[in-house]
Design a protein around this motif. Structure first.
Motif, PDB file in Angstrom:
ATOM      1  N   ILE A  60       7.196  -4.406   5.154  1.00 16.71           N
ATOM      2  CA  ILE A  60       7.942  -4.005   3.961  1.00 16.71           C
ATOM      3  C   ILE A  60       7.232  -2.838   3.269  1.00 16.71           C
ATOM      4  O   ILE A  60       6.031  -2.888   3.023  1.00 16.71           O
ATOM      5  CB  ILE A  60       8.082  -5.179   2.972  1.00 16.71           C
ATOM      6  N   HIS A  61       7.973  -1.784   3.025  1.00 18.36           N
ATOM      7  CA  HIS A  61       7.494  -0.663   2.223  1.00 18.36           C
ATOM      8  C   HIS A  61       8.423  -0.551   1.007  1.00 18.36           C
ATOM      9  O   HIS A  61       9.418  -1.275   0.922  1.00 18.36           O
ATOM     10  CB  HIS A  61       7.537   0.639   3.022  1.00 18.36           C
ATOM     11  N   SER A  62       8.098   0.345   0.103  1.00 16.88           N
ATOM     12  CA  SER A  62       8.966   0.523  -1.051  1.00 16.88           C
ATOM     13  C   SER A  62       9.033   1.995  -1.430  1.00 16.88           C
ATOM     14  O   SER A  62       8.009   2.642  -1.607  1.00 16.88           O
ATOM     15  CB  SER A  62       8.456  -0.314  -2.227  1.00 16.88           C
ATOM     16  N   ARG A  73       6.058   7.749  -3.287  1.00 12.94           N
ATOM     17  CA  ARG A  73       4.891   6.886  -3.113  1.00 12.94           C
ATOM     18  C   ARG A  73       5.380   5.552  -2.590  1.00 12.94           C
ATOM     19  O   ARG A  73       6.375   5.036  -3.062  1.00 12.94           O
ATOM     20  CB  ARG A  73       4.195   6.632  -4.456  1.00 12.94           C
ATOM     21  N   CYS A  74       4.661   5.013  -1.619  1.00 13.35           N
ATOM     22  CA  CYS A  74       4.993   3.674  -1.159  1.00 13.35           C
ATOM     23  C   CYS A  74       4.493   2.704  -2.234  1.00 13.35           C
ATOM     24  O   CYS A  74       3.344   2.767  -2.648  1.00 13.35           O
ATOM     25  CB  CYS A  74       4.333   3.385   0.179  1.00 13.35           C
ATOM     26  N   ALA A  75       5.383   1.839  -2.720  1.00 12.39           N
ATOM     27  CA  ALA A  75       5.028   0.951  -3.825  1.00 12.39           C
ATOM     28  C   ALA A  75       4.918  -0.504  -3.377  1.00 12.39           C
ATOM     29  O   ALA A  75       5.135  -1.424  -4.166  1.00 12.39           O
ATOM     30  CB  ALA A  75       6.041   1.094  -4.954  1.00 12.39           C
ATOM     31  N   GLU A  76       4.644  -0.698  -2.097  1.00 16.66           N
ATOM     32  CA  GLU A  76       4.470  -2.067  -1.596  1.00 16.66           C
ATOM     33  C   GLU A  76       3.244  -2.024  -0.692  1.00 16.66           C
ATOM     34  O   GLU A  76       3.227  -1.260   0.273  1.00 16.66           O
ATOM     35  CB  GLU A  76       5.711  -2.469  -0.791  1.00 16.66           C
ATOM     36  N   ILE A  77       2.227  -2.826  -1.013  1.00 14.64           N
ATOM     37  CA  ILE A  77       1.009  -2.731  -0.208  1.00 14.64           C
ATOM     38  C   ILE A  77       1.345  -3.106   1.231  1.00 14.64           C
ATOM     39  O   ILE A  77       1.910  -4.155   1.494  1.00 14.64           O
ATOM     40  CB  ILE A  77      -0.125  -3.593  -0.804  1.00 14.64           C
ATOM     41  N   CYS A  78       1.080  -2.160   2.167  1.00 12.52           N
ATOM     42  CA  CYS A  78       1.588  -2.323   3.527  1.00 12.52           C
ATOM     43  C   CYS A  78       0.508  -2.179   4.585  1.00 12.52           C
ATOM     44  O   CYS A  78       0.811  -2.144   5.774  1.00 12.52           O
ATOM     45  CB  CYS A  78       2.716  -1.329   3.775  1.00 12.52           C
ATOM     46  N   GLY A  79      -0.741  -2.085   4.184  1.00 10.48           N
ATOM     47  CA  GLY A  79      -1.811  -1.979   5.167  1.00 10.48           C
ATOM     48  C   GLY A  79      -2.938  -1.090   4.664  1.00 10.48           C
ATOM     49  O   GLY A  79      -2.946  -0.675   3.509  1.00 10.48           O
ATOM     50  N   SER A  87      -3.829   1.976   5.030  1.00 13.21           N
ATOM     51  CA  SER A  87      -3.612   3.338   4.516  1.00 13.21           C
ATOM     52  C   SER A  87      -2.387   3.416   3.615  1.00 13.21           C
ATOM     53  O   SER A  87      -1.759   4.465   3.497  1.00 13.21           O
ATOM     54  CB  SER A  87      -3.479   4.315   5.677  1.00 13.21           C
ATOM     55  N   HIS A  88      -2.051   2.308   2.991  1.00 14.38           N
ATOM     56  CA  HIS A  88      -0.906   2.252   2.062  1.00 14.38           C
ATOM     57  C   HIS A  88      -0.979   3.390   1.031  1.00 14.38           C
ATOM     58  O   HIS A  88       0.024   4.034   0.729  1.00 14.38           O
ATOM     59  CB  HIS A  88      -0.918   0.883   1.383  1.00 14.38           C
ATOM     60  N   SER A  89      -2.189   3.644   0.537  1.00 15.25           N
ATOM     61  CA  SER A  89      -2.319   4.650  -0.523  1.00 15.25           C
ATOM     62  C   SER A  89      -2.099   6.074  -0.012  1.00 15.25           C
ATOM     63  O   SER A  89      -1.904   6.990  -0.793  1.00 15.25           O
ATOM     64  CB  SER A  89      -3.682   4.532  -1.203  1.00 15.25           C
ATOM     65  N   TYR A  90      -2.152   6.273   1.335  1.00  9.88           N
ATOM     66  CA  TYR A  90      -1.883   7.615   1.878  1.00  9.88           C
ATOM     67  C   TYR A  90      -0.397   7.820   2.124  1.00  9.88           C
ATOM     68  O   TYR A  90       0.022   8.859   2.578  1.00  9.88           O
ATOM     69  CB  TYR A  90      -2.613   7.828   3.211  1.00  9.88           C
ATOM     70  N   MET A  91       0.407   6.789   1.889  1.00 12.63           N
ATOM     71  CA  MET A  91       1.807   6.860   2.278  1.00 12.63           C
ATOM     72  C   MET A  91       2.616   7.635   1.252  1.00 12.63           C
ATOM     73  O   MET A  91       3.492   7.106   0.574  1.00 12.63           O
ATOM     74  CB  MET A  91       2.367   5.451   2.480  1.00 12.63           C
ATOM     75  N   GLU A  92       2.282   8.923   1.148  1.00 10.39           N
ATOM     76  CA  GLU A  92       2.956   9.811   0.205  1.00 10.39           C
ATOM     77  C   GLU A  92       3.525  10.985   0.984  1.00 10.39           C
ATOM     78  O   GLU A  92       2.841  11.546   1.821  1.00 10.39           O
ATOM     79  CB  GLU A  92       1.944  10.384  -0.796  1.00 10.39           C
TER      80      GLU A  92
HETATM   81 CU1  CUA Z   1       4.062   1.604   3.009  1.00  6.50          CU
HETATM   82 CU2  CUA Z   1       2.607   0.804   1.272  1.00  6.50          CU
END
Ligand code: CUA
Length: 334
Positions: free
Chosen positions: A165-167, A200-206, A208-213
């Motif tokens: 799940i991503h957001s 920005r991905c707003a669902e912690i997904c792994g 590198s979640h914070s790089y998901m921009e």
């Molecule tokens: Cu995709 Cu956090």
């Protein structure tokens, strides 16, 4: 009676001061979509309610602590009060009315946010660890890692996830929508302000979640059309192995983890990789030739590079030609 008048005035003053303070704190980024107008309107009324409730609780409490405090030598009990029906009805009916009003305002705002424009442009979105890929079916179905949008036209994003799940969240657009594996979720937005933003991905997904921009560029209709047509032309004209390989990396989201400019992300960079000596986790070294790259693309843990986690790369099903195209593209990155 004098106390009620004084407290009443103090509550109003405190409420206004709290509202002005919160309002000037700049809690919201710029308003860049049609949908953000009704959301910000609702938000503003919530701030008004919060300011008033804060004053309504804090002012009488502080006032009582000062004015009705126990004086030195006073050992009498406080006055005994037994119920007050008028007061109880009042403090039930007024909040009930306020809550119902906010329920209506919330429903109205949600309706405005989801208002459908039948001429909306469809863009397909794929979310994966750890990047976003955008596909433009109206322009031959080319892929992009940047989301270009024409200003003042509604777009509907049809979003899918290929893993967890991503957001999808752009603070300036206000609306946020989860992207869930196994289903397509929709996100409608009408950008109203030309500029550069970020999803920005707003669902912690792994890891590198914070790089998901990824970049979002809202531009004039004519600029957008020129860009999209150019991308379509490039896609149609580019039949060289190198350019087909590049399209494949965008489509599969490879560049979310493998940089093409030497930046260190969660996987080895491709910049200057071909022909270089690669240190492996088992202490040996291997030359990055065609055979090594092909093996690593299909089985990323066969020769694990020193310093990288073995679990992050998804398994891709690629044909021999696609692998060859990818390697041809990697060769150009130096
Ligand atoms: Cu995709 Cu956090």
């Amino acid at each position: 009676m004098r106390h009620f008048v004084v407290v009443g005035i103090l509550v109003i003053v405190m409420a206004v001061l709290t509202y002005v303070g919160l309002d000037s704190a700049g809690l919201m980024p710029v308003e860049a979509s049609a949908q953000s107008v009704s959301i910000d309107w609702l938000w503003n009324w919530q701030i008004v309610a919060i300011s008033f409730l804060f004053a309504l609780i804090v002012v009488p409490m502080a006032y009582s602590m000062v004015i009705f405090r126990r004086r030195k030598g006073d050992i009498t009990d406080a006055e005994h009060v037994e119920g007050n029906t008028t007061l109880e009805i009042t403090w039930t009916v007024i909040p009930l009315f306020i809550v119902l009003t906010f329920a209506y305002m919330g429903a109205y705002s949600l309706g405005e946010t989801r208002r459908v424009d039948p001429n909306a442009m469809v863009i397909k979105v794929k979310a994966q660890q750890f990047t976003w890929t955008f596909e433009y079916p109206e322009y031959g179905g080319f892929f992009s890692n940047e989301l270009h949008l024409p200003v003042d036209r509604q777009v509907v994003l049809k979003m899918e996830s290929s893993d967890v799940i991503h957001s999808f969240w752009v603070p300036e657009f206000r609306v946020k929508q989860d992207v869930v594996p196994g289903r397509v979720t929709e996100y409608r937005i009408t950008p109203t302000l030309i500029g550069s933003y970020k999803v920005r991905c707003a669902e912690i997904c792994g890891t590198s979640h914070s790089y998901m921009e990824n970049a979002i560029i809202v531009e004039d209709e004519s600029v957008f059309t020129a860009w999209a047509s150019e991308q379509e032309t490039i896609m149609l004209a580019s039949q060289t192995p190198e350019s087909l390989g590049k399209i494949l990396t965008v489509k599969n989201g490879c560049v979310g983890c493998h940089s093409i400019d030497g930046t260190q992300l969660t996987a080895p960079t491709w910049f200057g990789l071909y022909g270089s000596d690669v240190p492996l986790a088992d202490g040996t070294t291997v030359v990055a030739d065609d055979a090594y790259l092909a093996e690593s693309i299909l089985n990323s843990t066969a020769k694990l590079v020193e310093g990288f986690s073995p679990t992050t790369m998804p398994a891709y099903t690629l044909t021999d030609v696609e692998v060859a195209n990818l390697i041809a593209y990697i060769k150009t990155l130096k």
